[in-house]
Motif scaffolding. Structure first.
Motif, PDB file in Angstrom:
ATOM      1  N   MET A   1      54.573  18.797 -16.387  1.00 53.91           N
ATOM      2  CA  MET A   1      53.574  18.973 -15.330  1.00 53.91           C
ATOM      3  C   MET A   1      53.590  17.767 -14.390  1.00 53.91           C
ATOM      4  O   MET A   1      53.983  16.677 -14.770  1.00 53.91           O
ATOM      5  CB  MET A   1      52.170  19.114 -15.944  1.00 53.91           C
ATOM      6  N   SER A   2      53.176  17.978 -13.140  1.00 56.85           N
ATOM      7  CA  SER A   2      53.121  16.890 -12.177  1.00 56.85           C
ATOM      8  C   SER A   2      51.842  16.998 -11.361  1.00 56.85           C
ATOM      9  O   SER A   2      51.217  18.065 -11.294  1.00 56.85           O
ATOM     10  CB  SER A   2      54.346  16.933 -11.249  1.00 56.85           C
ATOM     11  N   LEU A   3      51.453  15.886 -10.743  1.00 54.83           N
ATOM     12  CA  LEU A   3      50.262  15.889  -9.911  1.00 54.83           C
ATOM     13  C   LEU A   3      50.480  16.790  -8.697  1.00 54.83           C
ATOM     14  O   LEU A   3      51.551  16.833  -8.119  1.00 54.83           O
ATOM     15  CB  LEU A   3      49.931  14.469  -9.455  1.00 54.83           C
ATOM     16  N   SER A   4      49.407  17.492  -8.298  1.00 51.40           N
ATOM     17  CA  SER A   4      49.489  18.377  -7.142  1.00 51.40           C
ATOM     18  C   SER A   4      49.697  17.577  -5.863  1.00 51.40           C
ATOM     19  O   SER A   4      49.179  16.479  -5.705  1.00 51.40           O
ATOM     20  CB  SER A   4      48.195  19.190  -7.040  1.00 51.40           C
ATOM     21  N   GLN A   5      50.422  18.147  -4.907  1.00 47.85           N
ATOM     22  CA  GLN A   5      50.635  17.504  -3.611  1.00 47.85           C
ATOM     23  C   GLN A   5      49.387  17.569  -2.730  1.00 47.85           C
ATOM     24  O   GLN A   5      49.214  16.760  -1.833  1.00 47.85           O
ATOM     25  CB  GLN A   5      51.820  18.152  -2.890  1.00 47.85           C
ATOM     26  N   ASP A   6      48.518  18.543  -2.948  1.00 45.64           N
ATOM     27  CA  ASP A   6      47.222  18.647  -2.258  1.00 45.64           C
ATOM     28  C   ASP A   6      46.327  19.458  -3.170  1.00 45.64           C
ATOM     29  O   ASP A   6      46.168  20.665  -3.020  1.00 45.64           O
ATOM     30  CB  ASP A   6      47.364  19.300  -0.893  1.00 45.64           C
ATOM     31  N   ILE A   7      45.731  18.760  -4.132  1.00 46.73           N
ATOM     32  CA  ILE A   7      45.005  19.471  -5.181  1.00 46.73           C
ATOM     33  C   ILE A   7      43.804  20.224  -4.634  1.00 46.73           C
ATOM     34  O   ILE A   7      43.467  21.311  -5.123  1.00 46.73           O
ATOM     35  CB  ILE A   7      44.602  18.508  -6.319  1.00 46.73           C
ATOM     36  N   LEU A   8      43.151  19.704  -3.606  1.00 47.52           N
ATOM     37  CA  LEU A   8      41.991  20.401  -3.057  1.00 47.52           C
ATOM     38  C   LEU A   8      42.393  21.712  -2.397  1.00 47.52           C
ATOM     39  O   LEU A   8      41.749  22.743  -2.600  1.00 47.52           O
ATOM     40  CB  LEU A   8      41.255  19.495  -2.068  1.00 47.52           C
ATOM     41  N   ALA A   9      43.463  21.697  -1.614  1.00 47.21           N
ATOM     42  CA  ALA A   9      43.942  22.926  -0.981  1.00 47.21           C
ATOM     43  C   ALA A   9      44.379  23.939  -2.029  1.00 47.21           C
ATOM     44  O   ALA A   9      44.102  25.137  -1.910  1.00 47.21           O
ATOM     45  CB  ALA A   9      45.092  22.617  -0.029  1.00 47.21           C
ATOM     46  N   GLU A  10      45.035  23.438  -3.074  1.00 46.91           N
ATOM     47  CA  GLU A  10      45.517  24.328  -4.134  1.00 46.91           C
ATOM     48  C   GLU A  10      44.365  25.024  -4.843  1.00 46.91           C
ATOM     49  O   GLU A  10      44.360  26.258  -5.003  1.00 46.91           O
ATOM     50  CB  GLU A  10      46.343  23.516  -5.127  1.00 46.91           C
ATOM     51  N   LEU A  11      43.357  24.251  -5.255  1.00 45.08           N
ATOM     52  CA  LEU A  11      42.282  24.829  -6.057  1.00 45.08           C
ATOM     53  C   LEU A  11      41.246  25.568  -5.205  1.00 45.08           C
ATOM     54  O   LEU A  11      40.523  26.421  -5.716  1.00 45.08           O
ATOM     55  CB  LEU A  11      41.608  23.752  -6.897  1.00 45.08           C
ATOM     56  N   ALA A  12      41.181  25.259  -3.917  1.00 43.88           N
ATOM     57  CA  ALA A  12      40.292  26.019  -3.024  1.00 43.88           C
ATOM     58  C   ALA A  12      41.017  27.199  -2.378  1.00 43.88           C
ATOM     59  O   ALA A  12      40.406  27.957  -1.622  1.00 43.88           O
ATOM     60  CB  ALA A  12      39.725  25.108  -1.941  1.00 43.88           C
ATOM     61  N   GLU A  13      42.315  27.348  -2.691  1.00 45.79           N
ATOM     62  CA  GLU A  13      43.133  28.468  -2.181  1.00 45.79           C
ATOM     63  C   GLU A  13      43.150  28.506  -0.653  1.00 45.79           C
ATOM     64  O   GLU A  13      43.008  29.563  -0.031  1.00 45.79           O
ATOM     65  CB  GLU A  13      42.627  29.795  -2.747  1.00 45.79           C
ATOM     66  N   ILE A  14      43.351  27.343  -0.041  1.00 47.20           N
ATOM     67  CA  ILE A  14      43.353  27.240   1.417  1.00 47.20           C
ATOM     68  C   ILE A  14      44.755  27.548   1.936  1.00 47.20           C
ATOM     69  O   ILE A  14      45.727  26.894   1.568  1.00 47.20           O
ATOM     70  CB  ILE A  14      42.921  25.838   1.868  1.00 47.20           C
ATOM     71  N   LYS A  15      44.854  28.533   2.806  1.00 54.02           N
ATOM     72  CA  LYS A  15      46.156  28.918   3.354  1.00 54.02           C
ATOM     73  C   LYS A  15      46.502  28.065   4.577  1.00 54.02           C
ATOM     74  O   LYS A  15      45.646  27.804   5.417  1.00 54.02           O
ATOM     75  CB  LYS A  15      46.139  30.396   3.748  1.00 54.02           C
ATOM     76  N   ALA A  71      39.368  21.428 -14.453  1.00 52.08           N
ATOM     77  CA  ALA A  71      39.370  20.976 -15.844  1.00 52.08           C
ATOM     78  C   ALA A  71      40.687  21.344 -16.529  1.00 52.08           C
ATOM     79  O   ALA A  71      41.272  20.530 -17.258  1.00 52.08           O
ATOM     80  CB  ALA A  71      38.192  21.587 -16.599  1.00 52.08           C
ATOM     81  N   ALA A  72      41.168  22.554 -16.280  1.00 53.24           N
ATOM     82  CA  ALA A  72      42.431  22.987 -16.890  1.00 53.24           C
ATOM     83  C   ALA A  72      43.594  22.136 -16.375  1.00 53.24           C
ATOM     84  O   ALA A  72      44.515  21.791 -17.134  1.00 53.24           O
ATOM     85  CB  ALA A  72      42.676  24.459 -16.582  1.00 53.24           C
ATOM     86  N   HIS A  73      43.564  21.795 -15.098  1.00 54.02           N
ATOM     87  CA  HIS A  73      44.608  20.938 -14.521  1.00 54.02           C
ATOM     88  C   HIS A  73      44.661  19.603 -15.259  1.00 54.02           C
ATOM     89  O   HIS A  73      45.725  19.168 -15.701  1.00 54.02           O
ATOM     90  CB  HIS A  73      44.315  20.721 -13.040  1.00 54.02           C
ATOM     91  N   TYR A  74      43.517  18.965 -15.423  1.00 55.99           N
ATOM     92  CA  TYR A  74      43.491  17.659 -16.079  1.00 55.99           C
ATOM     93  C   TYR A  74      43.790  17.780 -17.574  1.00 55.99           C
ATOM     94  O   TYR A  74      44.465  16.918 -18.145  1.00 55.99           O
ATOM     95  CB  TYR A  74      42.149  16.986 -15.856  1.00 55.99           C
ATOM     96  N   ALA A  75      43.299  18.823 -18.207  1.00 51.68           N
ATOM     97  CA  ALA A  75      43.520  18.984 -19.647  1.00 51.68           C
ATOM     98  C   ALA A  75      45.000  19.120 -19.971  1.00 51.68           C
ATOM     99  O   ALA A  75      45.444  18.733 -21.062  1.00 51.68           O
ATOM    100  CB  ALA A  75      42.755  20.200 -20.153  1.00 51.68           C
TER     101      ALA A  75
END
Length: 363
Positions: A1-15, A71-75
């Motif tokens: 696993m690796s850190l997201s490049q834009d975790i907020l956009a990913e988890l908020a599903e921003i297109k 939480a799942a991302h960090y876990a």
């Protein structure tokens, strides 16, 4: 696993190309440095607070905020069993910061010290918990702006309690009510002496005007995190267009009323009052008692903004689509709504540091 490049956009599903994506691009500094804070906190290699421990604590904090995807991302990176002798007091501290930071005392820091935590480790732990509190609220607000579902919360949206003890630990006079008066703040663990910083580190503190501040020299025990946090702050509050600055300061004051942070409220209520030229409205907000609504008696626009900031500031966040519909009714476009969300969310971070690492005094 690796850190997201834009975790907020990913988890908020921003297109990409959406109005919200464009608004976040307009607020490029806030977007980049919120991501930068995440990357620094979860990539540093040191002996004071190991990465697998950081991820384990972050997963717990995100879950307490009902941010299950976060939480799942960090876990996925963390310890399978975070109940070691060292981490148990850290998780106790994290729960305190998450749900009731106003109830923190020096005893919570002593428990960490007795469990082997260094001053640097304690500061990083506090930053991490406060950051995930910020991050969780941003995800909630961004998902609502993006018309995505969020977890339901039964947390009451009302003013919180605050300190009413008239003296600090060192016997200075302490404020016992919210005020626009200028206050001092003293740490419960020692700030790092300026003489102990390298020249390049002093240059960073000097750039932000923080060399004389006990608060910032305490947080500078992890200077890379402090630098990204300060740049995030500036990207949220010191930008043109969008939500008027007075209303961003209003959101900061509302969050501070929810969390019981007299110091932060004193700074940002004073700015809201000066910029809005409506001292009576700001004083009415500061005077709200615990358990009461924060928006009663305010103008329709301020009511809508206060209600969103307050609903984002409780734990878990309780904001709903109806809160944002009220903002649209008052004419706030996507950028202005983003500014409001980011301003309120940032003070989930700021309040938790101020309330749990020290206390205000009457200057």
């Amino acid at each position: 696993m690796s850190l997201s490049q834009d975790i907020l956009a990913e988890l908020a599903e921003i297109k990409p190309g959406s109005p919200l994506a464009e608004a976040r691009a307009t607020r490029d500094a806030a977007t980049r440095h919120a991501q930068g804070s995440y990357e620094i906190l979860f990539s540093q290699q040191d002996d004071d607070f190991a990465l697998d421990e950081r991820f384990a604590v972050a997963a717990k904090v995100a879950r307490w905020h009902s941010a299950e995807a976060l939480a799942a991302h960090y876990a996925g990176f963390g310890l399978a069993d975070p109940t070691s002798e060292r981490l148990t007091p850290a998780l106790n501290f994290a729960r305190l910061l998450t749900f009731s930071p106003v109830e923190a005392t020096p005893a919570a820091l002593r428990a960490l010290t007795q469990a082997g935590w260094s001053k640097e480790g304690i500061v990083t732990l506090a930053q991490l918990v406060a950051f995930v509190s910020f991050q969780s609220r941003l995800i909630t607000g961004l998902r609502l702006l993006n018309d995505r579902p969020v977890a339901k919360s039964d947390a009451p949206v009302a003013a919180g309690i605050w300190h009413t003890t008239a003296t600090t630990v060192t016997r200075k006079a302490a404020p016992v009510a919210f005020t626009q008066q200028e206050l001092g703040w003293e740490p419960w663990i020692a700030a790092k002496p300026l003489a102990d910083f390298r020249d390049d580190e002093v240059a960073i503190l000097t750039k932000f005007g923080h060399t004389d501040s006990d608060y910032f020299r305490l947080l500078a025990r992890n200077l890379p995190v402090l630098e990204q946090r300060t740049l995030t702050d500036k990207g949220i509050f010191y930008t043109s267009g969008g939500l008027p600055r007075a209303e961003r300061e209003l959101a900061a004051t509302v969050a501070s009323k929810i969390n019981g942070c007299i110091y932060c409220a004193s700074v940002h209520a004073r700015k809201a009052s000066q910029l809005s030229k409506d001292d009576a409205a700001v004083e009415a907000l500061l005077a709200v008692r615990p358990g009461q609504s924060l928006s009663e008696g305010q103008s329709a626009r301020w009511q809508a903004e206060i209600n969103v900031a307050a609903a984002l500031s409780v734990t878990p966040p309780a904001a709903t689509p109806l809160h944002f519909a009220a903002l649209e009714k008052e004419g706030l476009d996507t950028l202005a709504q983003l500014d409001l969300v980011q301003s309120a969310a940032f003070f989930a971070w700021a309040n938790r540091l101020m309330l749990t690492l020290g206390e205000p005094w009457l200057a």
